[in-house]
Design a protein around this motif. Sequence first.
Motif, PDB file in Angstrom:
ATOM      1  N   ARG A   1      -5.414  -1.934   3.005  1.00 20.10           N
ATOM      2  CA  ARG A   1      -6.238  -2.206   1.835  1.00 20.10           C
ATOM      3  C   ARG A   1      -6.013  -0.791   0.943  1.00 20.10           C
ATOM      4  N   ARG A   2      -6.232   0.116   1.506  1.00 19.28           N
ATOM      5  CA  ARG A   2      -6.257   1.440   0.676  1.00 19.28           C
ATOM      6  C   ARG A   2      -4.706   1.707   0.233  1.00 19.28           C
ATOM      7  N   ILE A   3      -3.507   1.377   1.031  1.00 16.63           N
ATOM      8  CA  ILE A   3      -2.305   1.503   0.699  1.00 16.63           C
ATOM      9  C   ILE A   3      -2.065   0.470  -0.549  1.00 16.63           C
ATOM     10  N   GLU A   4      -2.548  -0.802  -0.304  1.00 15.25           N
ATOM     11  CA  GLU A   4      -2.351  -1.897  -1.123  1.00 15.25           C
ATOM     12  C   GLU A   4      -2.871  -1.611  -2.482  1.00 15.25           C
ATOM     13  N   SER A   5      -4.185  -0.928  -2.626  1.00 15.92           N
ATOM     14  CA  SER A   5      -4.570  -0.452  -3.741  1.00 15.92           C
ATOM     15  C   SER A   5      -3.835   0.566  -4.618  1.00 15.92           C
TER      16      SER A   5
ATOM     17  N   HIS B   1      13.324  -9.467  -7.008  1.00 10.71           N
ATOM     18  CA  HIS B   1      12.043  -8.819  -7.678  1.00 10.71           C
ATOM     19  C   HIS B   1      10.853  -8.580  -6.790  1.00 10.71           C
ATOM     20  N   GLY B   2      10.867  -9.223  -5.726  1.00 13.75           N
ATOM     21  CA  GLY B   2       9.465  -9.369  -4.983  1.00 13.75           C
ATOM     22  C   GLY B   2       9.341  -8.198  -3.883  1.00 13.75           C
ATOM     23  N   ASP B   3      10.209  -7.170  -4.001  1.00 15.99           N
ATOM     24  CA  ASP B   3      10.117  -6.111  -3.018  1.00 15.99           C
ATOM     25  C   ASP B   3       9.526  -4.766  -3.754  1.00 15.99           C
TER      26      ASP B   3
ATOM     27  N   GLN C   1      11.915   4.111   6.568  1.00 14.40           N
ATOM     28  CA  GLN C   1      11.019   4.377   7.513  1.00 14.40           C
ATOM     29  C   GLN C   1       9.665   3.748   6.692  1.00 14.40           C
ATOM     30  N   ILE C   2       9.674   4.244   5.506  1.00 10.66           N
ATOM     31  CA  ILE C   2       8.298   4.011   4.857  1.00 10.66           C
ATOM     32  C   ILE C   2       8.246   2.598   4.355  1.00 10.66           C
ATOM     33  N   ALA C   3       9.297   2.048   3.982  1.00 11.78           N
ATOM     34  CA  ALA C   3       9.287   0.551   3.234  1.00 11.78           C
ATOM     35  C   ALA C   3       8.841  -0.428   4.132  1.00 11.78           C
ATOM     36  N   PRO C   4       8.946  -0.532   5.366  1.00 14.24           N
ATOM     37  CA  PRO C   4       8.254  -1.526   6.127  1.00 14.24           C
ATOM     38  C   PRO C   4       6.660  -1.380   6.153  1.00 14.24           C
ATOM     39  N   ILE C   5       6.188  -0.032   6.150  1.00 16.33           N
ATOM     40  CA  ILE C   5       4.833   0.240   5.877  1.00 16.33           C
ATOM     41  C   ILE C   5       4.071  -0.488   4.793  1.00 16.33           C
TER      42      ILE C   5
ATOM     43  N   ARG D   1       5.647  -2.902   2.850  1.00 15.54           N
ATOM     44  CA  ARG D   1       5.677  -4.381   2.996  1.00 15.54           C
ATOM     45  C   ARG D   1       4.462  -5.054   3.612  1.00 15.54           C
ATOM     46  N   TRP D   2       4.148  -4.441   4.782  1.00  8.82           N
ATOM     47  CA  TRP D   2       2.940  -4.695   5.607  1.00  8.82           C
ATOM     48  C   TRP D   2       1.960  -4.708   4.889  1.00  8.82           C
TER      49      TRP D   2
END
Length: 290
Positions: A6-10, A45-47, A264-268, A270-271
């Motif tokens: 949630r912190r990354i998402e925000s 446009h979704g990524d 390396q960072i993109a999958p994180i 996307r999660w």
Amino acid sequence: MDLIRRRIESQVIGLTGLALGQIDFETPKGDPGLFGPESVCWRVHGDFTSMLIGGISALLQALHPLALAGVWDHSNFRQDLLGRLRRTGQFISGTTYGTRRDADWLIDKVRTIHLQVAGHAPDGRRYAASDPDLLTWVHVAEVSSFLKAHLRYLNPQLPGEEQDRYYAEIALVAERLGARDVPRSRQAVAEYLDAMRPQLRCDQRSQEIVRILLAAPAPSTLAKPFGWLMLRAGIELLPDWASTLLELQQSPWQRRLIQRGVNQIAPILRWAVRNGAVHRARRRMGLPAR
């Protein structure tokens, strides 16, 4: 783990048009907007990662003296780069995933703003943001960068006919804004960019845009290394002729390190980002979020 997510998402949402509110991506259910969930636009446009990199790579817009003059004279990007990023993100996500009413509102809003943007470039030529040819340039520079980033960092196997369909779909937005003769396929885009090159140049203003972009402060300590990487990835994605004009060449080993870092960072990301526009829109259509 959910606290970290949630912190990354925000942090990510704070960089996007979602931070501005105004667009409800969850209601009403069943409204497909301009394109709908089966469109290529929804996939491209979704990524967040590839769209941010593509947006930075659209820096090549600054090589057109008239397009640059309009931004230079009428935008506060030098004082509010994050605000401009959010407004651009809101337009893209709203016209892609919003309801038809939201898309119409955003397009009308931008058309109204464009009518107020006019003046003279340093070479004396008159410019207007509503100029159909300038609108086509800005559109092609942007969407070709989005697709290139998508192919580099999300789905390099996207079939050629789907890539052409993306250009054909997204041309609708450019045409609604007033653009004309919008390229609608990979070949047409390549031919258009090649034909535009004699009109492009890197001057003092272009170099200042680059300086401002590279010196832009990160919105938080957590976002600083991510921002540094995204900026370099956007530059790495530029066509060779554009990076040469802008004096932003990177060595082969630098390019490899940048691409490896993004992969390396993109999958994180996307999660972590589960509430982005594409996921909200899927819920509005009654589809499961991916």
